[in-house]
Design a protein around this motif. Sequence first.
Motif, PDB file in Angstrom:
ATOM      1  N   PHE A  65       0.847  -1.174   0.051  1.00 48.98           N
ATOM      2  CA  PHE A  65       0.033  -0.069   0.012  1.00 48.98           C
ATOM      3  C   PHE A  65       0.772   1.111  -0.026  1.00 48.98           C
ATOM      4  CE2 PHE A  65      -2.305  -3.483   1.894  1.00 48.98           C
ATOM      5  CZ  PHE A  65      -3.449  -3.415   1.216  1.00 48.98           C
ATOM      6  N   ASP A  66       2.048   1.223  -0.710  1.00 46.55           N
ATOM      7  CA  ASP A  66       2.821   2.363  -0.825  1.00 46.55           C
ATOM      8  C   ASP A  66       3.600   2.815   0.483  1.00 46.55           C
ATOM      9  OD1 ASP A  66       2.821   2.260  -3.747  1.00 46.55           O
ATOM     10  OD2 ASP A  66       0.781   3.455  -3.432  1.00 46.55           O
ATOM     11  N   ALA A  67       3.595   1.916   1.467  1.00 46.43           N
ATOM     12  CA  ALA A  67       4.132   2.323   2.666  1.00 46.43           C
ATOM     13  C   ALA A  67       5.561   2.928   2.489  1.00 46.43           C
ATOM     14  CB  ALA A  67       4.133   1.141   3.687  1.00 46.43           C
ATOM     15  N   PRO A  68       6.075   3.815   3.300  1.00 42.53           N
ATOM     16  CA  PRO A  68       7.424   4.438   2.957  1.00 42.53           C
ATOM     17  C   PRO A  68       8.470   3.466   3.702  1.00 42.53           C
ATOM     18  CG  PRO A  68       6.169   5.564   4.523  1.00 42.53           C
ATOM     19  CD  PRO A  68       5.319   4.959   4.095  1.00 42.53           C
ATOM     20  N   VAL A  69       8.269   2.545   4.558  1.00 40.85           N
ATOM     21  CA  VAL A  69       9.078   1.601   5.072  1.00 40.85           C
ATOM     22  C   VAL A  69       8.317   0.090   5.142  1.00 40.85           C
ATOM     23  CG1 VAL A  69      10.095   0.831   7.282  1.00 40.85           C
ATOM     24  CG2 VAL A  69      10.121   3.375   6.623  1.00 40.85           C
ATOM     25  N   VAL A  70       9.061  -0.764   4.668  1.00 36.23           N
ATOM     26  CA  VAL A  70       8.775  -1.976   4.944  1.00 36.23           C
ATOM     27  C   VAL A  70       9.640  -3.099   5.544  1.00 36.23           C
ATOM     28  CG1 VAL A  70       8.072  -4.254   3.517  1.00 36.23           C
ATOM     29  CG2 VAL A  70       7.503  -2.053   2.639  1.00 36.23           C
ATOM     30  N   LEU A  71       9.365  -3.640   6.521  1.00 34.95           N
ATOM     31  CA  LEU A  71      10.071  -4.556   7.273  1.00 34.95           C
ATOM     32  C   LEU A  71       9.730  -5.958   7.164  1.00 34.95           C
ATOM     33  CD1 LEU A  71       9.761  -2.515  10.724  1.00 34.95           C
ATOM     34  CD2 LEU A  71      11.420  -2.353   8.949  1.00 34.95           C
ATOM     35  N   ALA A  72      10.649  -7.009   7.509  1.00 40.35           N
ATOM     36  CA  ALA A  72      10.451  -8.410   7.524  1.00 40.35           C
ATOM     37  C   ALA A  72      10.922  -8.706   8.774  1.00 40.35           C
ATOM     38  CB  ALA A  72      10.913  -9.226   6.682  1.00 40.35           C
ATOM     39  N   VAL A  73       9.828  -9.345   9.641  1.00 38.83           N
ATOM     40  CA  VAL A  73      10.264  -9.541  11.106  1.00 38.83           C
ATOM     41  C   VAL A  73      10.447 -11.466  11.043  1.00 38.83           C
ATOM     42  CG1 VAL A  73       9.780  -9.737  13.464  1.00 38.83           C
ATOM     43  CG2 VAL A  73       9.231  -7.680  11.952  1.00 38.83           C
ATOM     44  N   LEU A  74      11.467 -11.870  11.506  1.00 40.07           N
ATOM     45  CA  LEU A  74      11.990 -13.183  11.727  1.00 40.07           C
ATOM     46  C   LEU A  74      11.898 -13.614  13.058  1.00 40.07           C
ATOM     47  CD1 LEU A  74      14.895 -12.921   9.305  1.00 40.07           C
ATOM     48  CD2 LEU A  74      12.415 -12.910   8.329  1.00 40.07           C
TER      49      LEU A  74
END
Length: 161
Positions: A65-74
Amino acid sequence: MKILETIHSRRNIKNFKSDSIDKELLNKWLQAGTMAPNHKMTEPWEVLVIGEETRAKLNHKADFFDAPVVLAVLSKHGATEIETYENLITTACFVQNFNLAAWEEGVGTFWSSVGNAQKNREILGVSEEYDVVGVIGVGYPEEINAPKDRKPIQEKIKYLP
Protein backbone atom coordinates in the motif's frame (compact mmCIF):
# COMPACT_ATOMS: atom_id res chain seq x y z
CA MET A 1 -3.07 7.89 24.28
CA LYS A 2 -3.90 5.39 26.99
CA ILE A 3 -3.13 1.74 26.20
CA LEU A 4 -6.77 0.63 25.85
CA GLU A 5 -7.48 3.54 23.53
CA THR A 6 -4.41 2.62 21.47
CA ILE A 7 -5.47 -1.04 21.27
CA HIS A 8 -9.08 -0.26 20.36
CA SER A 9 -8.24 2.41 17.77
CA ARG A 10 -5.39 0.60 15.95
CA ARG A 11 -6.17 -0.52 12.40
CA ASN A 12 -4.38 -2.23 9.54
CA ILE A 13 -3.61 0.63 7.19
CA LYS A 14 -4.15 0.16 3.47
CA ASN A 15 -3.47 3.67 2.27
CA PHE A 16 -0.26 5.42 3.37
CA LYS A 17 1.02 8.95 2.88
CA SER A 18 4.44 9.23 1.23
CA ASP A 19 5.93 11.04 4.27
CA SER A 20 9.15 9.39 5.41
CA ILE A 21 9.55 7.75 8.81
CA ASP A 22 12.33 9.06 11.05
CA LYS A 23 14.89 6.30 11.68
CA GLU A 24 15.14 7.18 15.39
CA LEU A 25 11.37 6.78 15.79
CA LEU A 26 11.43 3.48 13.92
CA ASN A 27 14.21 2.23 16.21
CA LYS A 28 12.27 3.43 19.27
CA TRP A 29 9.22 1.39 18.23
CA LEU A 30 11.37 -1.64 17.41
CA GLN A 31 12.99 -1.32 20.85
CA ALA A 32 9.48 -1.33 22.36
CA GLY A 33 8.99 -4.61 20.55
CA THR A 34 11.81 -6.13 22.59
CA MET A 35 9.74 -5.73 25.75
CA ALA A 36 7.48 -8.57 24.56
CA PRO A 37 7.02 -11.56 26.87
CA ASN A 38 10.09 -13.65 26.14
CA HIS A 39 10.35 -17.16 27.55
CA LYS A 40 13.94 -17.93 28.63
CA MET A 41 15.04 -14.57 27.14
CA THR A 42 15.76 -16.15 23.77
CA GLU A 43 15.14 -12.82 21.97
CA PRO A 44 14.48 -14.77 18.77
CA TRP A 45 13.50 -11.84 16.53
CA GLU A 46 15.46 -10.31 13.73
CA VAL A 47 14.32 -7.40 11.61
CA LEU A 48 15.09 -6.86 7.94
CA VAL A 49 14.58 -3.35 6.55
CA ILE A 50 13.53 -4.00 2.97
CA GLY A 51 14.94 -1.69 0.32
CA GLU A 52 13.23 -0.72 -2.94
CA GLU A 53 15.02 -3.33 -5.07
CA THR A 54 14.05 -6.22 -2.80
CA ARG A 55 10.56 -4.84 -2.27
CA ALA A 56 9.93 -4.76 -6.03
CA LYS A 57 10.71 -8.51 -6.23
CA LEU A 58 8.30 -9.55 -3.46
CA ASN A 59 4.98 -10.93 -4.57
CA HIS A 60 2.54 -8.55 -2.89
CA LYS A 61 -0.41 -7.49 -5.01
CA ALA A 62 -0.71 -4.07 -3.39
CA ASP A 63 3.05 -3.33 -2.88
CA PHE A 64 2.35 -2.86 0.84
CA PHE A 65 0.00 0.00 0.00
CA ASP A 66 2.91 2.34 -0.83
CA ALA A 67 4.17 2.39 2.77
CA PRO A 68 7.44 4.34 2.98
CA VAL A 69 9.05 1.61 5.14
CA VAL A 70 8.70 -2.16 4.79
CA LEU A 71 10.13 -4.55 7.37
CA ALA A 72 10.34 -8.32 7.61
CA VAL A 73 10.30 -9.76 11.13
CA LEU A 74 11.90 -13.16 11.56
CA SER A 75 11.82 -15.66 14.41
CA LYS A 76 14.82 -17.94 14.99
CA HIS A 77 14.10 -21.62 15.49
CA GLY A 78 14.76 -22.96 18.95
CA ALA A 79 16.71 -25.99 20.12
CA THR A 80 13.43 -27.93 20.46
CA GLU A 81 10.03 -27.90 18.77
CA ILE A 82 8.51 -26.30 21.88
CA GLU A 83 11.16 -23.57 21.96
CA THR A 84 10.57 -22.85 18.25
CA TYR A 85 6.84 -22.50 19.00
CA GLU A 86 7.54 -20.23 21.99
CA ASN A 87 9.87 -18.13 19.82
CA LEU A 88 7.12 -17.66 17.23
CA ILE A 89 4.68 -16.55 19.89
CA THR A 90 7.09 -14.07 21.47
CA THR A 91 8.01 -12.69 18.05
CA ALA A 92 4.31 -12.13 17.30
CA CYS A 93 4.15 -10.22 20.61
CA PHE A 94 7.21 -8.23 19.45
CA VAL A 95 5.30 -7.26 16.30
CA GLN A 96 2.19 -6.28 18.28
CA ASN A 97 4.28 -4.12 20.65
CA PHE A 98 5.87 -2.45 17.62
CA ASN A 99 2.48 -1.88 15.98
CA LEU A 100 1.00 -0.34 19.13
CA ALA A 101 4.03 1.88 19.81
CA ALA A 102 3.92 3.23 16.26
CA TRP A 103 0.14 3.71 16.35
CA GLU A 104 0.35 5.65 19.59
CA GLU A 105 2.48 8.19 17.69
CA GLY A 106 0.19 8.37 14.66
CA VAL A 107 1.98 5.85 12.45
CA GLY A 108 0.13 2.89 11.02
CA THR A 109 1.14 -0.58 9.93
CA PHE A 110 -0.01 -3.33 7.64
CA TRP A 111 1.03 -6.84 8.73
CA SER A 112 1.23 -9.39 5.90
CA SER A 113 2.15 -13.07 5.81
CA VAL A 114 3.61 -12.76 2.29
CA GLY A 115 7.10 -13.54 3.60
CA ASN A 116 6.14 -17.18 4.25
CA ALA A 117 6.01 -18.04 0.56
CA GLN A 118 9.17 -19.95 -0.43
CA LYS A 119 9.90 -17.57 -3.32
CA ASN A 120 9.71 -14.57 -0.98
CA ARG A 121 11.86 -16.32 1.66
CA GLU A 122 14.51 -16.71 -1.04
CA ILE A 123 14.18 -13.07 -2.12
CA LEU A 124 14.62 -11.99 1.51
CA GLY A 125 17.55 -14.39 2.01
CA VAL A 126 15.86 -16.16 4.93
CA SER A 127 17.56 -19.40 5.94
CA GLU A 128 15.74 -22.53 7.10
CA GLU A 129 16.59 -21.73 10.73
CA TYR A 130 14.09 -18.83 10.71
CA ASP A 131 10.36 -18.34 10.27
CA VAL A 132 9.01 -15.15 8.70
CA VAL A 133 6.43 -13.86 11.18
CA GLY A 134 5.42 -11.01 8.95
CA VAL A 135 6.26 -8.39 6.39
CA ILE A 136 5.06 -5.03 7.67
CA GLY A 137 4.36 -1.81 5.83
CA VAL A 138 4.92 1.23 8.06
CA GLY A 139 3.81 4.80 7.45
CA TYR A 140 1.52 7.67 8.22
CA PRO A 141 -2.08 6.75 7.38
CA GLU A 142 -3.77 8.49 4.47
CA GLU A 143 -7.06 7.13 5.77
CA ILE A 144 -8.15 4.99 8.71
CA ASN A 145 -10.83 2.39 8.15
CA ALA A 146 -13.75 1.94 10.52
CA PRO A 147 -13.35 -0.93 12.97
CA LYS A 148 -14.71 -4.34 12.03
CA ASP A 149 -17.22 -5.92 14.36
CA ARG A 150 -15.82 -8.34 16.91
CA LYS A 151 -17.67 -10.99 18.82
CA PRO A 152 -18.18 -10.19 22.49
CA ILE A 153 -15.47 -11.88 24.53
CA GLN A 154 -18.17 -13.50 26.65
CA GLU A 155 -18.85 -15.79 23.68
CA LYS A 156 -15.23 -16.98 23.80
CA ILE A 157 -14.81 -17.61 27.53
CA LYS A 158 -15.19 -21.05 29.06
CA TYR A 159 -15.04 -21.54 32.79
CA LEU A 160 -13.57 -24.80 33.97
CA PRO A 161 -14.46 -26.46 37.26
